[in-house]
Design an enzyme around this catalytic site. Structure first.
Site, PDB file in Angstrom:
ATOM      1  N   HIS A  98       0.812  -1.216   0.000  1.00 47.26           N
ATOM      2  CA  HIS A  98       0.000   0.000   0.000  1.00 47.26           C
ATOM      3  C   HIS A  98       0.848   1.271   0.000  1.00 47.26           C
ATOM      4  CE1 HIS A  98       0.344  -0.178   4.529  1.00 47.26           C
ATOM      5  NE2 HIS A  98       0.425   1.128   4.367  1.00 47.26           N
ATOM      6  N   ASP A 133       0.050  -7.547   1.297  1.00 41.51           N
ATOM      7  CA  ASP A 133       0.477  -6.154   1.443  1.00 41.51           C
ATOM      8  C   ASP A 133       1.987  -6.033   1.498  1.00 41.51           C
ATOM      9  OD1 ASP A 133       0.049  -3.427   1.559  1.00 41.51           O
ATOM     10  OD2 ASP A 133      -0.050  -3.378   3.738  1.00 41.51           O
ATOM     11  N   SER A 157       4.628   2.526   7.945  1.00 40.60           N
ATOM     12  CA  SER A 157       4.254   1.380   7.102  1.00 40.60           C
ATOM     13  C   SER A 157       5.415   0.968   6.205  1.00 40.60           C
ATOM     14  CB  SER A 157       3.055   1.736   6.230  1.00 40.60           C
ATOM     15  OG  SER A 157       1.887   1.870   6.994  1.00 40.60           O
TER      16      SER A 157
END
Length: 319
Positions: free
Chosen positions: A61, A91, A168
């Site tokens: 992402h 992901d 992230s």
């Protein structure tokens, strides 16, 4: 006191060494905007270098849909990165930068780490200038699901190390200085609950992503739900555990093997199936043909499923 000082110094050393391999990733997605034509939408995240020749591990992402990816190393040097491989289902993504001799963060063993173990989360938190953010915590739990996410978000590491937007794709590092997870999500309304993708999951995907750009998965073609006592009573099966087939692709290996909606899979590949997670794990570990034991009503059957390898196709969808 000496023990505390030694622990503190050890953590400082680990953070300094690991941070050399942690990178910031700036991505730009060009989107159509009414009245303004094409407008760039910028985002930022983290990643970490896993090979000396410049393969960077991050979240999908962070780079998904990006036409431009800028990778900034800990020394401030900037590189244009290309997305070499992606797997939306876990992901995870791989970004390649050109060069050699890059600092590397070694992958650890996420299966071996225990609940309560100290860990460090390192990343580009909130995109703040002045270097990476390092936060300390413990492994709060293992094998956590995300109920609101896709099925593959099972088996996550839960940590209370602070994870913020921008973290992230950054690493969760153990006390041996190895990455045991990729920081990927938080629960916004909770305090101290963050999640990391276990690196052992990623290790299985790296070769496929680097060589083909995607992950090749075994495919049997069903949707299912976990069986409990109320489900068993409602559908009249004697199975007290397993996964009930809810939907099935008529062109799938499962259909060809004789499985039909309402059947309850209780074993796969000689291993018991107590949940969707069990079945997903067993299918991902198998190749070629595997036996499935299932209940149809009150009768027990055994069949052989010859699995297909479908690039990018989901093995299951949970209802």
């Amino acid at each position: 006191m000496e023990g505390i000082e030694a622990l503190n110094q050890n953590m400082v050393d680990i953070a300094e060494k690991a941070s050399r391999a942690v990178v910031s990733i700036n991505s730009t997605l060009k989107m159509h905007s009414y009245g303004y034509g094409i407008a760039p939408v910028k985002g930022s995240g983290s990643g970490f270098i896993i090979t000396p020749d410049g393969y960077v591990l991050t979240n999908n992402h962070v780079v998904e849909g990006s036409e431009e990816v800028e990778v900034i190393l800990s020394d401030g040097s900037r590189y244009t990165g290309t997305v070499a491989g992606r797997d939306p289902q876990t992901d995870v993504a791989i970004v390649k930068i050109q060069g050699s001799g890059f600092p590397v963060l070694e992958l650890g063993d996420s299966e071996a780490i225990k609940t309560g173990s100290l860990v460090l989360a390192i990343g580009n938190a909130l995109g703040l200038p002045g270097g990476h953010t390092v936060s300390m915590g413990v492994i709060s739990a293992k094998n956590r699901p995300m109920p609101w996410a896709d099925f593959i978000f099972e088996g996550l590491l839960q940590t209370d190390a602070a994870i913020n937007p921008g973290n992230s794709g950054g690493p969760l590092v153990d006390m041996s200085g190895r990455a045991v997870g990729i920081n990927t999500a938080i629960i916004a309304q909770a305090n101290g609950i963050g999640f990391s993708i276990p690196v052992n999951t990623v290790k299985k995907e790296l070769h496929d992503m680097i060589s083909t750009g995607r992950v090749n998965r075994q495919y049997i073609g069903i949707s299912g739900m976990e069986v409990n006592s109320s489900i068993a009573r409602r559908y009249g099966t004697e199975a007290d555990h397993g996964v009930m087939v809810a939907r099935i692709d008529p062109d799938s290996p499962a259909y060809s093997s004789g499985l039909r909606p309402g059947d309850v899979i209780i074993e796969f590949g000689g291993k018991p199936v107590n949940s969707m997670r069990d079945l997903i794990k067993h299918v991902s570990e198998m190749s070629g043909s595997s036996d499935a034991v299932f209940m149809r009503g009150r009768t027990r059957y055994k069949t052989t499923i010859t699995m297909k390898n479908k690039k990018g196709k989901k093995v299951f969808i949970t209802d």
